[in-house]
Design a protein around this motif. Structure first.
Motif, PDB file in Angstrom:
ATOM      1  N   PHE A  91       0.807  -1.221   0.000  1.00  0.00           N
ATOM      2  CA  PHE A  91       0.000   0.000   0.000  1.00  0.00           C
ATOM      3  C   PHE A  91       0.846   1.280   0.000  1.00  0.00           C
ATOM      4  O   PHE A  91       0.386   2.331  -0.429  1.00  0.00           O
ATOM      5  N   ASP A  92       2.100   1.176   0.508  1.00  0.00           N
ATOM      6  CA  ASP A  92       2.927   2.388   0.542  1.00  0.00           C
ATOM      7  C   ASP A  92       3.505   2.726  -0.835  1.00  0.00           C
ATOM      8  O   ASP A  92       4.133   3.771  -1.007  1.00  0.00           O
TER       9      ASP A  92
ATOM     10  N   GLY B  77       3.350   1.128  -7.824  1.00  0.00           N
ATOM     11  CA  GLY B  77       4.618   0.491  -8.177  1.00  0.00           C
ATOM     12  C   GLY B  77       5.642   1.461  -8.734  1.00  0.00           C
ATOM     13  O   GLY B  77       6.282   1.192  -9.750  1.00  0.00           O
ATOM     14  N   LEU B  78       5.812   2.593  -8.056  1.00  0.00           N
ATOM     15  CA  LEU B  78       6.767   3.602  -8.553  1.00  0.00           C
ATOM     16  C   LEU B  78       8.199   3.271  -8.127  1.00  0.00           C
ATOM     17  O   LEU B  78       9.149   3.669  -8.784  1.00  0.00           O
ATOM     18  N   LYS B  79       8.340   2.530  -6.997  1.00  0.00           N
ATOM     19  CA  LYS B  79       9.686   2.349  -6.431  1.00  0.00           C
ATOM     20  C   LYS B  79      10.265   0.968  -6.729  1.00  0.00           C
ATOM     21  O   LYS B  79      11.124   0.794  -7.564  1.00  0.00           O
ATOM     22  N   LYS B  80       9.719  -0.035  -6.010  1.00  0.00           N
ATOM     23  CA  LYS B  80      10.326  -1.374  -6.102  1.00  0.00           C
ATOM     24  C   LYS B  80       9.526  -2.235  -7.068  1.00  0.00           C
ATOM     25  O   LYS B  80       8.325  -2.093  -7.180  1.00  0.00           O
ATOM     26  N   PHE B  81      10.201  -3.171  -7.737  1.00  0.00           N
ATOM     27  CA  PHE B  81       9.454  -4.127  -8.563  1.00  0.00           C
ATOM     28  C   PHE B  81       9.824  -5.539  -8.187  1.00  0.00           C
ATOM     29  O   PHE B  81      11.000  -5.889  -8.118  1.00  0.00           O
TER      30      PHE B  81
ATOM     31  N   GLN C 176      -9.702  -3.300   2.076  1.00  0.00           N
ATOM     32  CA  GLN C 176     -10.475  -3.124   0.826  1.00  0.00           C
ATOM     33  C   GLN C 176     -10.805  -1.645   0.609  1.00  0.00           C
ATOM     34  O   GLN C 176     -10.684  -1.126  -0.499  1.00  0.00           O
ATOM     35  N   GLU C 177     -11.192  -0.978   1.700  1.00  0.00           N
ATOM     36  CA  GLU C 177     -11.556   0.442   1.579  1.00  0.00           C
ATOM     37  C   GLU C 177     -10.325   1.313   1.311  1.00  0.00           C
ATOM     38  O   GLU C 177     -10.401   2.313   0.603  1.00  0.00           O
ATOM     39  N   LYS C 178      -9.192   0.893   1.893  1.00  0.00           N
ATOM     40  CA  LYS C 178      -7.941   1.615   1.638  1.00  0.00           C
ATOM     41  C   LYS C 178      -7.587   1.512   0.142  1.00  0.00           C
ATOM     42  O   LYS C 178      -7.217   2.505  -0.494  1.00  0.00           O
ATOM     43  N   LEU C 179      -7.728   0.306  -0.392  1.00  0.00           N
ATOM     44  CA  LEU C 179      -7.454   0.097  -1.816  1.00  0.00           C
ATOM     45  C   LEU C 179      -8.405   0.940  -2.668  1.00  0.00           C
ATOM     46  O   LEU C 179      -7.993   1.561  -3.658  1.00  0.00           O
ATOM     47  N   TRP C 180      -9.667   0.967  -2.269  1.00  0.00           N
ATOM     48  CA  TRP C 180     -10.669   1.721  -3.048  1.00  0.00           C
ATOM     49  C   TRP C 180     -10.296   3.201  -3.100  1.00  0.00           C
ATOM     50  O   TRP C 180     -10.281   3.829  -4.162  1.00  0.00           O
TER      51      TRP C 180
END
Ligand SMILES: NC(=O)c1ccc[n+]([C@@H]2O[C@H](COP(=O)([O-])OP(=O)(O)OC[C@H]3O[C@@H](n4cnc5c(N)ncnc54)[C@H](OP(=O)(O)O)[C@@H]3O)[C@@H](O)[C@H]2O)c1
Length: 275
Positions: free
Chosen positions: A146-147, A151-155, A262-266
């Motif tokens: 979630f942080d 996917g801007l940093k690690k892959f 789920q709500e955090k993802l939303w």
């Protein structure tokens, strides 16, 4: 009245088989694909095989929010209601690739794209109620970073990385959407097709790809079930459920049922979709 159902991933294995099944069952099918060269061929093949000519096409790249919104505008210029949306399309990448906004490609295509498409089409689906949203996933247990959601940093790739995470998002998105749709006449369920022969994992290691080709089934069995979930009256009241290709309900991981997550993802998806 014919049911009008929009389906993505129609140039692929499960999507094409399901679109064919929908056409066989007398639906008016809208085929969505990013590939404007392949689409007319797929349309002609399905119409030829099923004798159903109520098939239309729309081009959208699900990794690009702008392309999805253009497609939605086009769909809305042709239709005032829809009876179903089936989110089948997905991609597997072994290396980190970005969309035009710098978001990791599997996140953008497998989760954010269907999130935007579904939300942008909700008014048409409500106008066509009873209507159904089905999202194809897998019993992923991969936790979401979630942080670093886009996917801007690690892959890290594979089932335990960005791909698995995007499939977890499909599960959580479905459950969060089902809560929002309660008593609206629109339902939201998620579907596991089992192992299906396709080129989805063509970028995975050769041995793994070969193994999956051997143990996987033709897409027909899963396509029939997915079509049934979209059209059969017996699923009228099914909402927020994870269904398998054999028609049985399955339980996803405890993590996927965490409503706070789920709500955090939303919320994060909503912010990224608007960005
Ligand atoms: N195969 C399995 O064993 C298996 C198991 C569990 C779950 N699933 C799920 O089942 C679904 C279908 O998989 P499949 O095996 O049928 O895969 P597939 O044959 O590779 O089909 C994937 C489809 O997604 C489309 N797609 C990819 N990126 C796109 C984008 N940016 N915009 C629009 N469309 C895009 C592809 O279009 P192009 O032709 O343009 O690339 C293709 O039509 C996926 O959600 C997958 O996660 C599959």
């Amino acid at each position: 009245m014919k049911k009008i159902i929009l389906i993505t991933g129609v140039t692929g294995s499960l999507g094409k088989a399901t679109a064919t099944e929908l056409a066989k069952n007398g639906c008016h099918v809208i085929l969505l694909s990013r590939n404007s060269d392949k689409l007319p061929k797929v349309k002609t093949e399905i119409a030829g095989e099923t004798g159903n000519s109520d098939i239309e096409t729309v081009v959208a790249d699900l990794s690009e929010p702008g392309s999805i919104r253009n497609a939605v505008t086009e769909i809305k210029s042709r239709h005032t209601s829809l009876n179903g949306l089936i989110n089948v399309a997905a991609i597997f990448k072994s290396q980190r690739v970005e969309n035009s906004e710098g978001y990791e490609y599997m996140f953008a295509t497998n989760h954010l794209g269907p999130y935007i498409l579904t939300n942008e089409l909700l008014d048409l689906l409500k106008a066509g109620k009873p209507s159904r949203i089905l999202t194809v996933s897998a019993p992923s247990t991969t936790k979401i970073q979630f942080d670093d959601l886009p996917g801007l940093k690690k892959f890290s790739g594979g089932f335990l990385g960005a791909f698995g995470s995007s499939k977890m998002m499909n599960l959580m998105f479905t459950y969060a959407l089902a809560r929002r749709l309660k008593d609206t006449g629109v339902t939201s369920n998620v579907f596991h097709p089992g192992l299906v022969k396709s080129d989805l994992l063509k970028e995975s290691p050769k041995l793994m790809y070969g193994f999956f080709q051997i143990v996987s089934a033709k897409p027909d069995r899963a396509a029939k079930m997915l079509c049934s979930l979209a059209t059969n009256d017996k699923y009228d009241n099914l909402n927020g459920t994870f269904m398998k290709y054999n028609g049985k309900k399955i339980k996803s991981s405890d993590y996927s049922y965490d409503e706070v997550l789920q709500e955090k993802l939303w919320l994060l998806s909503e912010q990224l979709a608007l960005a």
